[in-house]
Design a protein around this motif. Sequence first.
Motif, mmCIF file in Angstrom:
data_model
loop_
_atom_site.group_PDB
_atom_site.id
_atom_site.type_symbol
_atom_site.label_atom_id
_atom_site.label_comp_id
_atom_site.label_asym_id
_atom_site.label_seq_id
_atom_site.Cartn_x
_atom_site.Cartn_y
_atom_site.Cartn_z
ATOM 1 N N GLY A 55 -3.717 -2.137 5.385
ATOM 2 C CA GLY A 55 -4.900 -1.725 6.131
ATOM 3 C C GLY A 55 -5.013 -0.227 6.310
ATOM 4 N N THR A 56 -3.984 0.521 5.887
ATOM 5 C CA THR A 56 -4.046 1.979 5.989
ATOM 6 C C THR A 56 -5.060 2.518 4.982
ATOM 7 N N THR A 57 -5.910 3.439 5.435
ATOM 8 C CA THR A 57 -6.909 4.056 4.560
ATOM 9 C C THR A 57 -6.577 5.532 4.364
ATOM 10 N N SER A 58 -7.351 6.173 3.510
ATOM 11 C CA SER A 58 -7.117 7.595 3.232
ATOM 12 C C SER A 58 -7.269 8.443 4.486
ATOM 13 N N LYS A 59 -8.169 8.042 5.383
ATOM 14 C CA LYS A 59 -8.373 8.801 6.617
ATOM 15 C C LYS A 59 -7.179 8.693 7.562
ATOM 16 N N ASP A 60 -6.362 7.656 7.363
ATOM 17 C CA ASP A 60 -5.222 7.443 8.258
ATOM 18 C C ASP A 60 -3.972 8.186 7.806
ATOM 19 N N VAL A 61 -4.018 8.808 6.622
ATOM 20 C CA VAL A 61 -2.833 9.484 6.091
ATOM 21 C C VAL A 61 -2.594 10.771 6.874
ATOM 22 N N VAL A 110 0.854 -1.187 0.000
ATOM 23 C CA VAL A 110 0.000 0.000 0.000
ATOM 24 C C VAL A 110 0.891 1.239 0.000
ATOM 25 N N VAL A 111 0.575 2.187 -0.880
ATOM 26 C CA VAL A 111 1.358 3.416 -1.003
ATOM 27 C C VAL A 111 0.454 4.609 -0.697
ATOM 28 N N ALA A 112 0.933 5.478 0.182
ATOM 29 C CA ALA A 112 0.215 6.720 0.486
ATOM 30 C C ALA A 112 0.829 7.856 -0.332
ATOM 31 N N PHE A 113 -0.004 8.842 -0.671
ATOM 32 C CA PHE A 113 0.498 9.980 -1.454
ATOM 33 C C PHE A 113 -0.046 11.284 -0.886
ATOM 34 N N LYS A 114 0.661 12.342 -1.232
ATOM 35 C CA LYS A 114 0.259 13.688 -0.837
ATOM 36 C C LYS A 114 0.640 14.643 -1.954
ATOM 37 N N VAL A 115 -0.274 15.579 -2.286
ATOM 38 C CA VAL A 115 -0.044 16.538 -3.374
ATOM 39 C C VAL A 115 0.083 17.931 -2.773
ATOM 40 N N LYS A 116 1.169 18.620 -3.108
ATOM 41 C CA LYS A 116 1.407 19.987 -2.652
ATOM 42 C C LYS A 116 1.544 20.907 -3.860
ATOM 43 N N THR A 117 1.347 22.204 -3.623
ATOM 44 C CA THR A 117 1.521 23.193 -4.689
ATOM 45 C C THR A 117 2.178 24.441 -4.131
ATOM 46 N N ARG A 145 -8.259 17.563 -5.349
ATOM 47 C CA ARG A 145 -9.154 16.551 -4.786
ATOM 48 C C ARG A 145 -8.873 15.188 -5.413
ATOM 49 N N PRO A 146 -8.466 14.187 -4.586
ATOM 50 C CA PRO A 146 -8.031 14.332 -3.194
ATOM 51 C C PRO A 146 -6.573 14.788 -3.143
ATOM 52 N N ASN A 147 -6.228 15.517 -2.100
ATOM 53 C CA ASN A 147 -4.830 15.952 -1.977
ATOM 54 C C ASN A 147 -3.988 14.943 -1.197
ATOM 55 N N THR A 148 -4.654 14.004 -0.510
ATOM 56 C CA THR A 148 -3.966 12.886 0.139
ATOM 57 C C THR A 148 -4.794 11.628 -0.064
ATOM 58 N N GLY A 149 -4.146 10.473 0.059
ATOM 59 C CA GLY A 149 -4.871 9.221 -0.102
ATOM 60 C C GLY A 149 -3.920 8.049 -0.155
ATOM 61 N N VAL A 150 -4.480 6.874 -0.414
ATOM 62 C CA VAL A 150 -3.679 5.662 -0.536
ATOM 63 C C VAL A 150 -4.033 4.973 -1.846
ATOM 64 N N VAL A 151 -3.056 4.253 -2.393
ATOM 65 C CA VAL A 151 -3.259 3.482 -3.615
ATOM 66 C C VAL A 151 -2.894 2.037 -3.310
#
Length: 234
Positions: free
Chosen positions: A97-103, A37-44, A53-59
């Motif tokens: 088991g990590t979800t987008s809410k856990d990022v 599981v890979v988590a990501f975050k987008v910054k500008t 949208r979404p600026n964070t999440g998991v794939v």
Amino acid sequence: MTTGDLVNIHPTELKFPFELKKQSSCSMQLTNKTDKVVAFKVKTTNPRKYCVRPNTGVVLPGDSCNVTVTMQAQKEAPLDMQCKDKFLVQSVVVSDGTTSKDVLAEMFHKEKGRVIEDFKLRVVYIPANPPSPVPEGSEEGNSPRISVNETGSLIDDVSRTLEETNEKSCEAWSMIYKLTEEKTSAIQQSQKLREELEMLRKESSLKQSGGHSLVLMLLVGLLGCVIGYILNRT
């Protein structure tokens, strides 16, 4: 496509159709290349200008995630349509088991033993209404060639237009001629009525003159009788 050890990002540039006072959106796709599981975050660099949208999440492993970036309506166009804004996409492996809410933001802090991939994407403005392409086979400054069928169709259209114009012209002249005749007839009737009215006036004058003469003769006769009666008595 930008390729890393964790994710692939497509496209490598964020292209926004630019039009003054209108929002514009584009999207990018993140694909997980790993079996984790890979988590990501987008910054500008300009967070007030863009909405992610979404600026964070998991794939999930082997899965993909679409991220939509919306640019707010702009009041002015930049010089030469060049934009200096940039985006940064960070990715990191997280536990199953990590979800987008856990990022959390702490997941992307660079620490010993934690591998974080950074991808930078630049912003490109493209015209919202690009000019029409030049037809193939035509040179710059020359008009495109017209086929024989197009020429024949053009001639037919012109002929049809001329016929319709002639028909309308004939109808107009016919209407003018009819109105002229009606006007002439009305003038003649008006003249005839004037003549009849004049004759009636003359006849009325003659009748009035004859009536006055008769009354005068009666008065003279009556006066003569009275005078004769008086003279006879005397």
